[in-house]
Scaffold this motif. Structure first.
Motif, mmCIF file in Angstrom:
data_model
loop_
_atom_site.group_PDB
_atom_site.id
_atom_site.type_symbol
_atom_site.label_atom_id
_atom_site.label_comp_id
_atom_site.label_asym_id
_atom_site.label_seq_id
_atom_site.Cartn_x
_atom_site.Cartn_y
_atom_site.Cartn_z
ATOM 1 N N ASP A 88 37.548 0.248 -22.842
ATOM 2 C CA ASP A 88 36.619 0.306 -23.971
ATOM 3 C C ASP A 88 35.265 0.912 -23.608
ATOM 4 O OD1 ASP A 88 35.642 -1.668 -22.373
ATOM 5 O OD2 ASP A 88 35.641 -3.252 -23.900
ATOM 6 N N GLY A 89 35.203 1.609 -22.476
ATOM 7 C CA GLY A 89 33.936 2.197 -22.071
ATOM 8 C C GLY A 89 33.065 1.279 -21.245
ATOM 9 N N ASN A 90 33.586 0.121 -20.909
ATOM 10 C CA ASN A 90 32.865 -0.830 -20.078
ATOM 11 C C ASN A 90 33.538 -0.954 -18.715
ATOM 12 O OD1 ASN A 90 30.882 -1.606 -22.030
ATOM 13 N ND2 ASN A 90 32.443 -2.842 -23.057
ATOM 14 N N ALA A 91 32.888 -1.675 -17.816
ATOM 15 C CA ALA A 91 33.450 -1.947 -16.499
ATOM 16 C C ALA A 91 33.036 -3.339 -16.056
ATOM 17 C CB ALA A 91 32.981 -0.910 -15.483
ATOM 18 N N VAL A 92 33.929 -4.003 -15.327
ATOM 19 C CA VAL A 92 33.569 -5.259 -14.670
ATOM 20 C C VAL A 92 32.978 -4.904 -13.313
ATOM 21 C CG1 VAL A 92 34.374 -7.463 -13.771
ATOM 22 C CG2 VAL A 92 35.437 -6.494 -15.817
ATOM 23 N N VAL A 93 31.759 -5.336 -13.069
ATOM 24 C CA VAL A 93 31.116 -5.060 -11.789
ATOM 25 C C VAL A 93 30.750 -6.376 -11.107
ATOM 26 C CG1 VAL A 93 30.228 -2.829 -12.542
ATOM 27 C CG2 VAL A 93 28.811 -4.878 -12.798
ATOM 28 N N ARG A 94 30.622 -6.284 -9.785
ATOM 29 C CA ARG A 94 30.251 -7.455 -8.999
ATOM 30 C C ARG A 94 28.957 -7.186 -8.253
ATOM 31 N NH1 ARG A 94 33.155 -9.566 -3.502
ATOM 32 N NH2 ARG A 94 32.058 -7.690 -2.766
ATOM 33 N N PHE A 95 28.004 -8.092 -8.400
ATOM 34 C CA PHE A 95 26.780 -8.069 -7.620
ATOM 35 C C PHE A 95 26.803 -9.278 -6.682
ATOM 36 C CE2 PHE A 95 25.592 -6.370 -11.878
ATOM 37 C CZ PHE A 95 25.383 -5.052 -11.494
ATOM 38 N N VAL A 96 26.518 -9.046 -5.408
ATOM 39 C CA VAL A 96 26.520 -10.128 -4.421
ATOM 40 C C VAL A 96 25.147 -10.221 -3.774
ATOM 41 C CG1 VAL A 96 27.627 -11.095 -2.374
ATOM 42 C CG2 VAL A 96 28.961 -9.696 -3.964
ATOM 43 N N THR A 97 24.598 -11.409 -3.760
ATOM 44 C CA THR A 97 23.327 -11.657 -3.090
ATOM 45 C C THR A 97 23.584 -12.345 -1.756
ATOM 46 O OG1 THR A 97 23.122 -13.726 -4.328
ATOM 47 C CG2 THR A 97 22.018 -11.779 -5.231
ATOM 48 N N SER A 98 22.559 -12.367 -0.904
ATOM 49 C CA SER A 98 22.754 -12.905 0.440
ATOM 50 C C SER A 98 21.586 -13.784 0.850
ATOM 51 C CB SER A 98 22.903 -11.761 1.451
ATOM 52 O OG SER A 98 21.632 -11.240 1.817
ATOM 53 N N TRP A 99 21.700 -14.318 2.056
ATOM 54 C CA TRP A 99 20.630 -15.117 2.655
ATOM 55 C C TRP A 99 19.335 -14.321 2.770
ATOM 56 C CZ3 TRP A 99 18.353 -13.310 7.089
ATOM 57 C CH2 TRP A 99 19.029 -12.268 7.762
ATOM 58 N N ALA A 100 19.444 -12.985 2.821
ATOM 59 C CA ALA A 100 18.273 -12.126 3.050
ATOM 60 C C ALA A 100 17.866 -11.329 1.832
ATOM 61 C CB ALA A 100 18.573 -11.170 4.208
ATOM 62 N N THR A 101 18.493 -11.551 0.689
ATOM 63 C CA THR A 101 18.167 -10.761 -0.500
ATOM 64 C C THR A 101 16.682 -10.888 -0.852
ATOM 65 O OG1 THR A 101 20.400 -10.923 -1.405
ATOM 66 C CG2 THR A 101 18.633 -10.477 -2.963
ATOM 67 N N ASP A 102 16.066 -9.741 -1.041
ATOM 68 C CA ASP A 102 14.634 -9.667 -1.353
ATOM 69 C C ASP A 102 14.432 -9.934 -2.846
ATOM 70 O OD1 ASP A 102 11.986 -9.029 -1.682
ATOM 71 O OD2 ASP A 102 12.116 -7.071 -0.703
ATOM 72 N N GLU A 103 13.678 -10.973 -3.163
ATOM 73 C CA GLU A 103 13.470 -11.335 -4.563
ATOM 74 C C GLU A 103 12.776 -10.215 -5.337
ATOM 75 O OE1 GLU A 103 11.654 -15.119 -5.086
ATOM 76 O OE2 GLU A 103 12.112 -15.197 -7.241
ATOM 77 N N LEU A 104 11.926 -9.440 -4.674
ATOM 78 C CA LEU A 104 11.272 -8.307 -5.329
ATOM 79 C C LEU A 104 12.310 -7.291 -5.803
ATOM 80 C CD1 LEU A 104 8.774 -6.689 -6.165
ATOM 81 C CD2 LEU A 104 8.670 -5.790 -3.814
#
Length: 360
Positions: free
Chosen positions: A327-343
Motif C-alpha cells: 500500500d505504499g508503506n513499509a514496516v521499519v525497525r529503529f533500535v536504540t542502545s546504551w549509547a544512543t545520543d538523546e540529541l
C-alpha cells in the motif's frame, strides 16, 4: 551517555538506529580493561576476574554456586549453539518460533549440529502455551519424527516484546510436563528486565528455565555473553565450549567486562537508557498518527511509515526496513542502545514531525 552528535555531523554520516552494537563499549568497561591489562592471570576463564564476575551474577540472580555454573562466550550465536548442542542427542529437536533468532538469523547453526527445528507461529513475537502444546502433539510419531526435547525462546523477543511472569510460568509448566528443556536467549535480557511491562526477576528466569544467557554485546560490553547453566546440565559443558571454538585463552577479557557490568547496576542503567530512547521515538510517532507494528516494550520500535518518509529519513539515519507493504508503506525497525545520543533522537523526531506536517 557519551555524546556522539558532533563526530557524526563532522563526518556527515547518517546516525545509526540500525542495531544496539554499533558503538564499542561503555567507558567504565574500557577503563577496567586498561586497569587490569598488565596483571598476569590464569587462562581459559579461570582468572580471578571471571570468577568474580560469576559470583556477582550469582548474587544478582540469588543462587548459590552449587545451583548453577556460568560460562562466558564471545557471541550470541555461540551461546545458542553451544547451549543446545550440549544437552541434546542427535535425534532430538528444538521447538522455536518461525521468527526465532536461531531460525532466521544464525545461518543454520543449529541445523548444522544435526538438530531439527520445529517452527511455530509467533503471537506478539512470543511463544504461547496453545502453540507449544500443538507443536508437541504434532511431533509424536516416534521413531519416525525427531523427538522434541528443548523449547527455545528469547526475551526480549525478536519484535521487542517481553514475557510476563505468568507467560513464562505457563511455558515452563508445559516443558516440565512434556520433558522439555527450556532455553532463554538473553541477547536483550537487560532491556527486557528494565521494560515498564516487565514483572520478572533474574531469579524467576533462573527458576523457570534450564539454561539462559545474559547478553553483554548489546548491553555496553565490547563483546561477550554469560550462559547460566543449572548444575544438572553443567557437567562437560566446558568441553562443548572448547570444541566449538568459544573457550578463549584470554578469558579474562570477558570476565572483566561482566565484572564491571554487575559490580553495580551499570548493566541495568544502560538498558534503561536504551528503553527510554526507544520510548521517545515511539511516543512521537504515535502522536503524529503513525501505527506501530508491535508494542514498544524495550529498545526496538517497529512502525509502519510511508515509503517516501522512509527514503527521506535514510539520508540522515540508518535503520532496517523490515517489510515492504503493497500500500505504499513499509514496516521499519529503529533500535536504540546504551549509547544512543538523546540529541540525535530529538533530531529524528523533529525530522519526522517536519515531514509529516509538510505532507498534509
Amino acid at each position: 551517555m557519551p555524546s556522539t552528535s558532533l563526530c557524526q555531523e563532522e563526518a556527515c554520516l547518517p546516525y545509526s538506529l540500525m542495531d544496539d552494537y554499533s558503538e564499542g563499549a561503555h567507558p567504565q568497561i574500557l577503563e577496567a580493561l586498561l586497569r587490569t591489562n598488565s596483571t598476569q592471570q590464569a587462562t581459559y576463564g579461570t582468572d580471578e576476574y571471571s570468577d568474580n564476575a560469576r559470583q556477582l551474577i550469582r548474587n544478582k540472580i540469588g543462587c548459590a554456586e552449587d545451583e548453577a555454573d556460568i560460562f562466558f562466550v564471545p557471541s550470541g550465536t555461540s551461546a545458542n549453539l553451544i547451549s543446545i548442542a550440549s544437552c541434546l542427542r542427535p535425534y532430538e529437536a528444538v521447538i522455536t518460533l518461525e521468527s526465532g533468532h536461531i531460525a532466521c538469523k544464525e545461518a543454520g547453526a543449529i541445523e548444522a549440529t544435526g538438530h531439527k527445528l520445529i517452527l511455530v507461529p509467533a503471537v506478539d513475537g512470543k511463544m504461547t502455551p496453545t502453540n507449544l502444546q500443538k507443536a508437541i502433539q504434532q511431533n509424536q510419531f516416534f521413531p519416525h519424527m525427531a523427538k522434541p526435547r528443548l523449547l527455545y525462546i528469547s526475551n526480549a523477543s525478536e519484535t521487542g516484546t517481553v514475557y510476563t511472569k505468568r507467560e513464562l510460568s505457563n511455558l515452563s509448566a508445559i516443558c516440565k510436563q512434556s520433558n522439555l528443556l527450556l532455553l532463554m536467549d538473553g541477547a536483550r535480557i537487560g532491556t527486557a528486565l528494565c521494560s515498564v511491562k516487565n514483572d520478572l526477576t533474574l531469579r524467576d528466569i533462573f527458576e523457570m528455565t534450564d539454561i539462559f544467557w545474559i547478553g553483554g554485546t548489546k548491553a555496553g560490553a565490547l563483546m561477550g555473553e554469560a550462559i547460566v547453566v543449572k548444575q544438572h546440565l553443567a557437567e562437560g559443558f566446558v568441553f562443548h565450549l572448547k570444541q566449538h571454538g568459544a573457550l578463549l585463552a584470554k578469558g579474562r577479557i570477558l570476565g572483566v567486562q561482566f565484572m564491571e557490568l554487575f559490580k553495580s547496576d551499570l548493566f541495568f542503567t544502560l538498558a534503561t537508557h536504551a528503553n527510554e530512547m526507544a520510548q521517545k521515538i515511539s511516543i512521537n510517532l504515535e502522536k503524529l498518527g503513525y501505527r506501530l507494528a508491535a508494542d514498544t516494550e524495550t529498545n526496538q520500535v517497529f512502525v509502519i511509515l510511508p515509503q517516501e518518509l522512509v527514503r527521506r529519513l535514510q539520508d540522515r539515519f540508518r535503520f532496517y526496513t523490515w517489510e515492504q507493504l503493497d500500500d505504499g508503506n513499509a514496516v521499519v525497525r529503529f533500535v536504540t542502545s546504551w549509547a544512543t545520543d538523546e540529541l540525535q533522537i530529538d533530531k529524528f523526531n523533529a525530522w519526522v514531525q517536519q515531514w509529516t506536517a509538510a505532507a498534509k
